[in-house]
Design a protein around this motif. Structure first.
Motif, PDB file in Angstrom:
ATOM      1  N   GLU A 123       4.528  53.789  -2.275  1.00 38.89           N
ATOM      2  CA  GLU A 123       5.757  54.586  -2.276  1.00 38.89           C
ATOM      3  C   GLU A 123       6.415  54.494  -0.907  1.00 38.89           C
ATOM      4  N   PRO A 124       7.736  54.470  -0.864  1.00 37.95           N
ATOM      5  CA  PRO A 124       8.413  54.424   0.433  1.00 37.95           C
ATOM      6  C   PRO A 124       8.177  55.719   1.214  1.00 37.95           C
ATOM      7  N   ILE A 125       8.304  55.640   2.523  1.00 42.28           N
ATOM      8  CA  ILE A 125       8.125  56.783   3.407  1.00 42.28           C
ATOM      9  C   ILE A 125       9.471  57.095   4.056  1.00 42.28           C
ATOM     10  N   TYR A 126       9.855  58.361   3.992  1.00 45.96           N
ATOM     11  CA  TYR A 126      11.131  58.817   4.541  1.00 45.96           C
ATOM     12  C   TYR A 126      10.873  59.733   5.737  1.00 45.96           C
ATOM     13  N   LYS A 127      11.780  59.691   6.708  1.00 42.87           N
ATOM     14  CA  LYS A 127      11.601  60.495   7.914  1.00 42.87           C
ATOM     15  C   LYS A 127      12.925  61.143   8.306  1.00 42.87           C
ATOM     16  N   ILE A 130       8.228  64.155   7.336  1.00 40.35           N
ATOM     17  CA  ILE A 130       7.818  62.861   6.787  1.00 40.35           C
ATOM     18  C   ILE A 130       7.539  63.077   5.302  1.00 40.35           C
ATOM     19  N   ARG A 131       8.207  62.293   4.443  1.00 45.10           N
ATOM     20  CA  ARG A 131       8.001  62.432   2.994  1.00 45.10           C
ATOM     21  C   ARG A 131       7.494  61.138   2.397  1.00 45.10           C
ATOM     22  N   GLN A 132       6.433  61.254   1.588  1.00 46.05           N
ATOM     23  CA  GLN A 132       5.955  60.148   0.770  1.00 46.05           C
ATOM     24  C   GLN A 132       5.648  60.720  -0.601  1.00 46.05           C
ATOM     25  N   ASN A 138       5.190  66.291   5.092  1.00 47.98           N
ATOM     26  CA  ASN A 138       4.444  66.788   6.242  1.00 47.98           C
ATOM     27  C   ASN A 138       5.451  67.079   7.343  1.00 47.98           C
ATOM     28  N   THR A 168       1.946  70.960   5.596  1.00 43.55           N
ATOM     29  CA  THR A 168       2.205  70.034   4.494  1.00 43.55           C
ATOM     30  C   THR A 168       2.548  70.855   3.257  1.00 43.55           C
ATOM     31  N   MET A 173      11.750  55.111   6.702  1.00 45.30           N
ATOM     32  CA  MET A 173      11.119  54.805   7.981  1.00 45.30           C
ATOM     33  C   MET A 173      11.133  53.305   8.204  1.00 45.30           C
TER      34      MET A 173
END
Length: 126
Positions: free
Chosen positions: A12-16, A30-32, A37, A110, A124
């Motif tokens: 899954e992509p990670i977003y920041k 930080i989202r996955q 978190n 989290t 990210m």
């Protein structure tokens, strides 16, 4: 860009998202998947009692329900009171602290989100 694990399975992509609502103090989200978190830290001079930091959590990173993250207020090498951050599902952040001084506050929390995925502008980098 596709992220792959060592077995070739797509990750899954990670977003920041990072915001500094108070000078010298940073929140990093930080989202996955549906897990977010939040790391927070810095020196905070807005203290004692309840403080609103406004609406700083963008759509895509908001919790399902209000989440509370506790911290100790640190001055030099000692603890000087305590407090918490409330992360609300409307995107606002509230603070409560027992200390009127400028203090260091660090920690993380989290939580789950059911927001739609953030836009690709939050992806990210490697």
């Amino acid at each position: 860009m596709q992220l792959m694990d060592r077995f070739g399975k797509e990750l899954e992509p990670i977003y920041k998202y990072e915001v500094q609502p108070i000078s010298g103090y940073t929140f990093t989200f930080i989202r996955q998947g549906n897990v977010v978190n939040v790391r927070f830290g810095g020196v905070c001079s807005r203290n004692q009692g309840y403080q609103s930091l406004g609406s700083n959590i963008p759509q895509g990173f908001r919790p399902i329900q209000e989440i509370r993250a506790y911290f100790d207020n640190v001055v030099s090498n000692s603890t000087n009171g305590s407090g918490f951050w409330n992360f609300r599902n409307d995107g606002s952040i509230m603070s409560f602290s027992t200390t009127p001084n400028s203090v260091e506050k660090f920690g993380n929390v989290t939580y789950l989100t059911n927001d739609p995925m953030p836009s690709d502008s939050y992806l990210m980098e490697d």
